[in-house]
Design an enzyme around this catalytic site. Structure first.
Site: not given
Ligand code: NAP
Ligand code: MG
Length: 494
Positions: A396, A189, A265, A299
């Protein structure tokens, strides 16, 4: 390769479906999601808004492929060969993939081509190697013992892969590589904000010849398609990269349903400690480059900057000057150093955190403003005089924003470590110093899964993951692939 204009025309004429059981198939629901270009805000194309019924179909296909083979039952060398073929097909398509990812995410062409896509190939090749090297064990037994006990590893089953928008291509491949090498089947997804290279990876997987149902891709909203995958009773594991809030929701979904395994992650708020004896020019360059990378939407980016008082002003002046020099523009223009942020919502969030912190006394060295005009651009921002309770030090921001404060030249390392560790996150950290003893002692005190000293070194993927609320489990290397297996103990009498 297509020109930018030809690519945009092709995307505008396309409408992307779901990839399930080796076929492109429409969602059962009629809703479409518009994907835009963050450098202009203009629509690029539309994707399917997959729902719970679509996730059900994809999980069923993955389950059938897992049960009936040939994926988990083929020799590991066969899976390794397909992973190598996948890497080669990506290599052959690298220019087109880089342009597509750059257009969709706003990330610079060079960073995508030489960073994300190159690393993705490394992950595929590394895990192709691991496919044949997973092992169980046989404990030594007393001579004459009747029977035999041993343990073995089995693929965990159907894996849900949920990825973010900031490095969508790399995150997807980083998770697929060990999952597939271990013999699992997957349902991906992707993030709805930047799904286009995930869909292209589906096309490449089909062309390379992965058996039907081994890789399935369901685009859609996180709270609908993502949640359905996290809740699904027939999914054995979720490998997730994204925010801490959604990571917690996934862990709860596991607890509520079938106790599926979870790798998380999550976010970061990584500290940087700069000592007066560091190579300050090198430090300033690396610190600035890292916050410009993906417009700070990275991140592990260093965002809380602690500088020894005697070099504080000089270092900040240098970082400010380097930020001034950055060429800001669409990521796909070859001279761009920093592209736009992913969306207006993310930009407004950054503005609100920065504005609140400035109201509480943070001093603006540079930036702290959006760049007017089309697209979601935000100025590289450097704040000084921050205090630990400010939002910019706790939350963040996921934007090109660094918050700096000085520490006394004679501060002891325990007190400094307490400052660095004053965060609910623990993903990454950076130390700049030429004194080996300082580096060693401080590195051991930092609560983070990664400590980068003087810009880092070494080669190849090493175990990556967070302490505290930055995550759960590790990706890459042996630990990374073993996470996609279950251990089974077998005891036989004879
Ligand atoms: P996010 O809002 O948590 O979304 C990540 C993924 O989860 C997306 O595919 C999102 O779908 C999906 N999602 C949202 N709500 C969900 C739910 N209730 N159940 C299951 N899946 C759900 O994160 P983002 O804004 O895309 O990315 C930024 C974040 O990623 C930051 O916090 C960053 O630090 C973190 N990150 C961490 C790493 C690491 O390796 N630690 C690497 C890269 C990024 P939709 O987008 O379609 O809503
Ligand atoms: Mg996009």
């Amino acid at each position: 390769m297509l020109s930018l204009e030809a690519l945009k025309a092709k995307l505008a004429a396309s409408s992307f479906d779901l990839y399930i059981d080796g076929e492109w198939t429409p969602s059962r629901g009629a809703e479409r999601i518009t994907v835009d270009d963050p450098a202009t805000g203009d629509p690029l194309t539309t994707i399917a808004a997959g729902d719970a019924a679509d996730v059900d179909r994809a999980v069923a296909a993955a389950r059938t492929a897992f049960r009936t083979g040939p994926w988990p039952t083929m020799p590991a060398t066969g899976r390794a060969a397909l992973l190598h073929a996948f890497a080669a097909a990506i290599e052959a398509d690298v220019d087109a993939l880089a342009l597509l990812e750059s257009l969709d995410t706003g990330n610079t062409l060079a960073s995508v081509r030489n960073g994300d896509i190159a690393m993705a190939q490394q992950f595929l090749r590394e895990n192709a190697g691991w496919a044949t090297k997973l092992e169980g064990g046989v404990p030594m037994t007393t001579s004459g013992t009747q029977g035999l006990g041993f343990w073995t590893r089995e693929p965990i089953g159907v894996v849900g892969v949920i990825t973010p928008w900031n490095a969508p291509f790399l995150m997807m491949v980083q998770k697929l590589s060990p999952a597939l090498a271990a013999g699992c089947t997957v349902v991906v997804k992707p993030a709805e904000l930047a799904p286009l290279t995930a869909l292209r990876l589906g096309e490449i997987a089909k062309q390379v010849g992965f058996p039907n149902g081994v890789i399935n891709i369901v685009t859609g909203y996180g709270h609908i398609a993502g949640q359905a995958l996290a809740d699904h009773p027939d999914v054995n594991m979720i490998s997730f990269t994204g925010s801490t809030a959604v990571g917690k929701a996934i862990l709860q979904a596991s607890g509520r349903t079938n106790l599926k395994r979870v790798i998380l992650e999550l976010g970061g708020k990584s500290p940087i400690a700069v000592f007066a004896d560091a190579d300050l020019e090198k430090a300033a360059t690396a610190i600035t480059r890292e916050i410009l990378f993906k417009s700070g939407q990275y991140c592990a980016a260093g965002t809380r900057l602690f500088v020894q008082a005697s070099v504080h002003d000089a270092l900040l002046a240098r970082i400010g000057a380097l930020m001034d020099d950055a060429k800001i523009g669409p990521g796909h223009e070859p001279t761009t150093n920093m592209g736009p942020m992913i969306s207006e919502k993310q930009r407004q969030r950054a503005e609100s955190i920065v504005d609140d912190s400035v109201k509480q006394g943070a001093r603006i060295i540079r930036g702290a403003a959006r760049r007017e005009g089309p697209g979601y651009f935000y100025e590289p921002t450097l704040l000084a005089n921050v205090t630990p309770s400010m939002r910019v030090m706790q939350e963040e921001v996921f934007a090109p924003v660094i918050a700096a404060q000085a520490f006394d030249d004679d501060m002891d390392l325990d007190a400094l470590a307490a400052l660095l560790n004053d965060s609910s996150y623990g993903l990454s950290s950076k130390i700049w110093s030429s004194t080996l003893g300082t580096v060693h002692r401080l590195a051991r005190k930092i609560e983070a899964g990664l400590v980068v000293v003087n810009g880092g070194g070494g080669e190849g993927p090493m175990p990556f993951g967070g302490f505290k609320q930055s995550g759960y489990g590790r990706e890459n290397g042996r630990a990374g692939i073993e996470a996609f297996t279950e251990i089974k103990q077998i005891r036989m009498a004879f």
